[in-house]
Design a protein around this motif. Structure first.
Motif, mmCIF file in Angstrom:
data_model
loop_
_atom_site.group_PDB
_atom_site.id
_atom_site.type_symbol
_atom_site.label_atom_id
_atom_site.label_comp_id
_atom_site.label_asym_id
_atom_site.label_seq_id
_atom_site.Cartn_x
_atom_site.Cartn_y
_atom_site.Cartn_z
ATOM 1 N N SER A 68 -66.019 -64.684 -67.373
ATOM 2 C CA SER A 68 -64.757 -65.365 -67.070
ATOM 3 C C SER A 68 -64.677 -65.610 -65.573
ATOM 4 C CB SER A 68 -63.560 -64.536 -67.543
ATOM 5 O OG SER A 68 -63.476 -63.289 -66.881
ATOM 6 N N GLY A 69 -63.979 -66.682 -65.227
ATOM 7 C CA GLY A 69 -63.875 -67.065 -63.828
ATOM 8 C C GLY A 69 -64.219 -68.534 -63.669
ATOM 9 N N PHE A 117 -70.152 -71.299 -64.394
ATOM 10 C CA PHE A 117 -70.704 -70.995 -65.716
ATOM 11 C C PHE A 117 -71.425 -72.203 -66.292
ATOM 12 C CE2 PHE A 117 -70.581 -70.682 -70.340
ATOM 13 C CZ PHE A 117 -71.196 -69.457 -70.516
ATOM 14 N N GLU A 118 -70.849 -73.384 -66.121
ATOM 15 C CA GLU A 118 -71.483 -74.591 -66.650
ATOM 16 C C GLU A 118 -72.834 -74.826 -65.982
ATOM 17 O OE1 GLU A 118 -70.581 -79.396 -67.158
ATOM 18 O OE2 GLU A 118 -69.041 -78.045 -66.359
ATOM 19 N N PHE A 144 -67.138 -67.481 -58.299
ATOM 20 C CA PHE A 144 -67.218 -66.133 -58.865
ATOM 21 C C PHE A 144 -67.052 -66.142 -60.378
ATOM 22 C CE2 PHE A 144 -65.273 -62.118 -60.225
ATOM 23 C CZ PHE A 144 -66.098 -61.174 -59.623
ATOM 24 N N LEU A 145 -67.893 -65.343 -61.015
ATOM 25 C CA LEU A 145 -67.739 -65.018 -62.430
ATOM 26 C C LEU A 145 -67.753 -63.510 -62.574
ATOM 27 C CD1 LEU A 145 -70.202 -67.306 -64.482
ATOM 28 C CD2 LEU A 145 -67.703 -67.347 -64.581
ATOM 29 N N ASP A 146 -66.811 -62.996 -63.361
ATOM 30 C CA ASP A 146 -66.867 -61.587 -63.734
ATOM 31 C C ASP A 146 -67.479 -61.516 -65.131
ATOM 32 O OD1 ASP A 146 -66.352 -59.002 -62.712
ATOM 33 O OD2 ASP A 146 -64.795 -58.722 -64.215
ATOM 34 N N ALA A 147 -67.967 -60.355 -65.506
ATOM 35 C CA ALA A 147 -68.668 -60.259 -66.781
ATOM 36 C C ALA A 147 -68.482 -58.897 -67.418
ATOM 37 C CB ALA A 147 -70.159 -60.538 -66.579
ATOM 38 N N GLY A 148 -68.690 -58.849 -68.713
ATOM 39 C CA GLY A 148 -68.679 -57.601 -69.468
ATOM 40 C C GLY A 148 -69.866 -57.610 -70.413
ATOM 41 N N GLY A 171 -60.094 -61.937 -65.029
ATOM 42 C CA GLY A 171 -59.902 -60.638 -65.662
ATOM 43 C C GLY A 171 -60.235 -60.606 -67.142
ATOM 44 N N PHE A 172 -60.434 -61.784 -67.748
ATOM 45 C CA PHE A 172 -60.585 -61.825 -69.202
ATOM 46 C C PHE A 172 -61.900 -61.237 -69.704
ATOM 47 C CE2 PHE A 172 -57.360 -65.243 -70.754
ATOM 48 C CZ PHE A 172 -56.328 -64.439 -70.288
ATOM 49 N N ALA A 173 -62.979 -61.340 -68.939
ATOM 50 C CA ALA A 173 -64.250 -60.763 -69.392
ATOM 51 C C ALA A 173 -64.126 -59.249 -69.522
ATOM 52 C CB ALA A 173 -65.375 -61.119 -68.422
ATOM 53 N N ALA A 174 -63.585 -58.615 -68.477
ATOM 54 C CA ALA A 174 -63.411 -57.160 -68.526
ATOM 55 C C ALA A 174 -62.436 -56.763 -69.624
ATOM 56 C CB ALA A 174 -62.916 -56.645 -67.171
#
Length: 309
Positions: free
Chosen positions: A148-149, A154-155, A124-128, A175-178
């Motif tokens: 983030s995640g 991502f790589e 999982f990746l979260d995004a903003g 949580g860092f992307a949001a």
């Protein structure tokens, strides 16, 4: 004499196939960017008619979200809100899937959705998304997306994710992307409030907004680098470092801003919350410092983290 056989050229890596759930304005822009770059795209939307135009551009339209998820390992979600993500994927088999959530949400929702996805067998990746739809697919627009995640996800898919907009990976914490997204949007909201107040002040005078606007843009641009100084003060924990206009001067100057608003018949409601915060911080004995220290009053949890922890 026999000819030496010539090895055929190594084929280029085929563009990654992906699934996109959600074809609102942003979803359509994303899909078109990937399709233009040669990526096979399967799309789904709760209202099928909204996905059909993409079929004419080469997308495959799935009859259900579960069918769309089954079509590809890389699944991108761009829906209304976090609840929509859960509802849409409720019947889908996420085992072995790489799930990228471009749906706007909060840091807590990103972390919870990551745990939910991982429990169902997905990375999982979260995004903003730091862009509006017309910026997507245009490298010169400056559009980018926070991710983030899962670092492995991502790589592996970073090049594909970079097709619609630039990418900025901000850490393994989902949580860092949001958090980055909302922090920047919050700063933007404060700026827009100031811009609105400035236009209100001149509105009843013989000053053309179009003549005033370039001055406003130039002034805000000149002041924006103050964020770099504030960051240095926050990281060091020294709010008295490199002070140019101290808190006491700022609080005193606010009286003129309020008096001018009253003279011009403009409500000060966009300014007074910030002014009240500065007054409280000054009352606690910080008048000789910079205004940056007032952040301590905003930390409802207490115990700020000097040093950038």
């Amino acid at each position: 004499m026999t000819d030496n056989p010539v090895a055929p050229p190594t084929p280029l890596t085929s563009p990654t196939a992906l699934t996109l759930l959600g074809t609102g304005a942003m979803g359509v822009a994303l899909a078109r960017a990937w399709l233009s770059a040669g990526h096979p795209v399967t799309v789904w939307n709760r209202t099928p008619a909204r996905a059909e135009p993409l079929a004419a551009e080469g997308a495959t339209v799935a009859a259900s979200a579960a069918e769309a998820v089954a079509a590809n390992r890389l699944v991108v979600v761009c829906l209304l809100d976090d609840a929509s993500v859960g509802e849409t994927l409720d019947d889908a088999d996420l085992t072995g899937r790489d799930l990228v959530n471009l749906t706007t949400g909060t840091p807590a929702q990103g972390r919870a959705r990551a745990a939910w996805a991982e429990a169902r067998g997905a990375r999982f990746l979260d995004a903003g998304i730091m862009a509006v739809p017309p910026m997507i697919g245009h490298a010169e627009s400056g559009a980018y997306v926070f991710y983030s995640g899962s670092p492995g996800l991502f790589e592996e898919h970073g090049d594909t994710l970079a097709v619609p907009a630039g990418t900025r990976y901000v850490g393994a914490d989902p949580g860092f992307a949001a958090l980055h997204d909302v922090a920047l949007l919050s700063a933007m909201s404060g700026m827009f409030a100031g811009v609105l107040h400035a236009f209100a002040l001149i509105r009843q005078e013989d000053i053309a907004p179009k003549d005033f606007a370039p001055l406003l843009v130039s002034w805000l641009g000149a002041m924006a680098p103050n964020a770099l100084k504030a960051a240095d003060q926050l990281q060091s924990g020294d709010y008295g470092k490199d002070v140019v206009s101290n808190l006491a001067m700022q609080v005193a100057g606010n009286a003129t801003l309020l008096a001018t608003a009253e003279e011009q018949g403009v409500s000060p409601e966009l300014l007074t919350p910030y002014m009240a915060l500065l007054e409280r911080w000054q009352a606690e004995g910080h008048g000789a410092e910079d205004t940056t220290g007032a952040v301590e009053l905003l930390d409802a949890r207490g115990g700020g983290a000097p040093g950038g922890r």
